[in-house]
Design an enzyme around this catalytic site. Structure first.
Site, PDB file in Angstrom:
ATOM      1  N   CYS A  78       5.835   5.916   5.637  1.00 24.53           N
ATOM      2  CA  CYS A  78       4.669   5.265   5.997  1.00 24.53           C
ATOM      3  C   CYS A  78       5.081   3.562   5.883  1.00 24.53           C
ATOM      4  CB  CYS A  78       3.527   5.537   4.934  1.00 24.53           C
ATOM      5  SG  CYS A  78       2.026   5.063   5.722  1.00 24.53           S
ATOM      6  N   HIS A 173       3.532  11.300   4.561  1.00 26.81           N
ATOM      7  CA  HIS A 173       3.860  11.164   2.921  1.00 26.81           C
ATOM      8  C   HIS A 173       4.237  12.445   2.378  1.00 26.81           C
ATOM      9  CE1 HIS A 173       2.083   7.016   2.150  1.00 26.81           C
ATOM     10  NE2 HIS A 173       1.509   7.208   3.109  1.00 26.81           N
ATOM     11  N   GLU A 175       5.759  12.961  -0.355  1.00 26.84           N
ATOM     12  CA  GLU A 175       5.700  12.849  -1.574  1.00 26.84           C
ATOM     13  C   GLU A 175       4.312  13.248  -2.352  1.00 26.84           C
ATOM     14  OE1 GLU A 175       4.376   8.919  -0.114  1.00 26.84           O
ATOM     15  OE2 GLU A 175       5.886  10.181   0.324  1.00 26.84           O
TER      16      GLU A 175
END
Length: 189
Positions: A78, A173, A175
């Protein structure tokens, strides 16, 4: 192999937790001297203008560029992808950035935080298997250089993940999900 995670701002802790779950040693990178102790680096999501200013303030821009030119794998998610782009379509000319990857990043391509969304899309680097993607004020990648490989596209064709040699950029994302595959892919680069 120690994975550095740029820990100036943004969701670096989520990357750190994901890497710990898969058994990869990590180091929070805040100063140029920390780069000497890592074999690869993740630039997390967050606010690209703020992270860029902090990169400049802490003297990290040139040392980071040098390590990437030497072959160190780097992954931007991002805001990290925005900072890696050679061009930022809607950014300021004086915005501190790494300008490493032969792409143009278009910031906030989907609108404000209210337009954030999740979607499952196939990822070329994962053998075309679907991956859950979380987009939060996300960019898209445009004007890819000849040696940049798109790894994932939205249904309308816009690129949301790409690789150029030792550089990986994802507009989403990984994560923020429980899926470890993108992190494992990065560790194998």
């Amino acid at each position: 192999m120690t994975v550095g995670i740029l820990a100036l701002q943004g969701d670096f802790r989520e990357h750190e937790e994901m890497l710990r779950r898969i058994g990869a040693p990590t180091l929070q990178v805040r100063l140029p001297k920390h780069l000497d102790r890592v074999e690869r680096l993740i630039i997390p999501g967050g606010e690209s203008t703020t992270i860029g200013k902090l990169l400049a303030m802490y003297g990290l821009i040139e040392p980071l560029r040098a390590r990437v030119r030497e072959g160190m794998p780097i992954w931007g998610t991002c805001a990290g992808a925005i900072l890696m782009a050679q061009r930022i379509a809607d950014g300021r000319a004086d915005q501190p950035s790494l300008r490493l990857m032969a792409v143009t990043a278009r910031r906030n391509a989907f609108g404000s935080q209210l337009e954030s969304f999740e979607i499952d899309l196939p990822v070329e680097a994962l053998g075309g298997e679907s991956l859950r993607m979380v987009f939060i004020r996300a960019p898209v990648l445009e004007d890819l250089g000849d040696d940049v490989t798109p790894l994932a596209r939205l249904e309308d064709g816009r690129v949301v993940a790409a690789r150029q040699a030792n550089m990986l950029a994802t507009c989403f994302h990984p994560e923020l999900t429980s899926d470890e595959r993108m992190h494992r892919y990065f560790l194998e680069m």
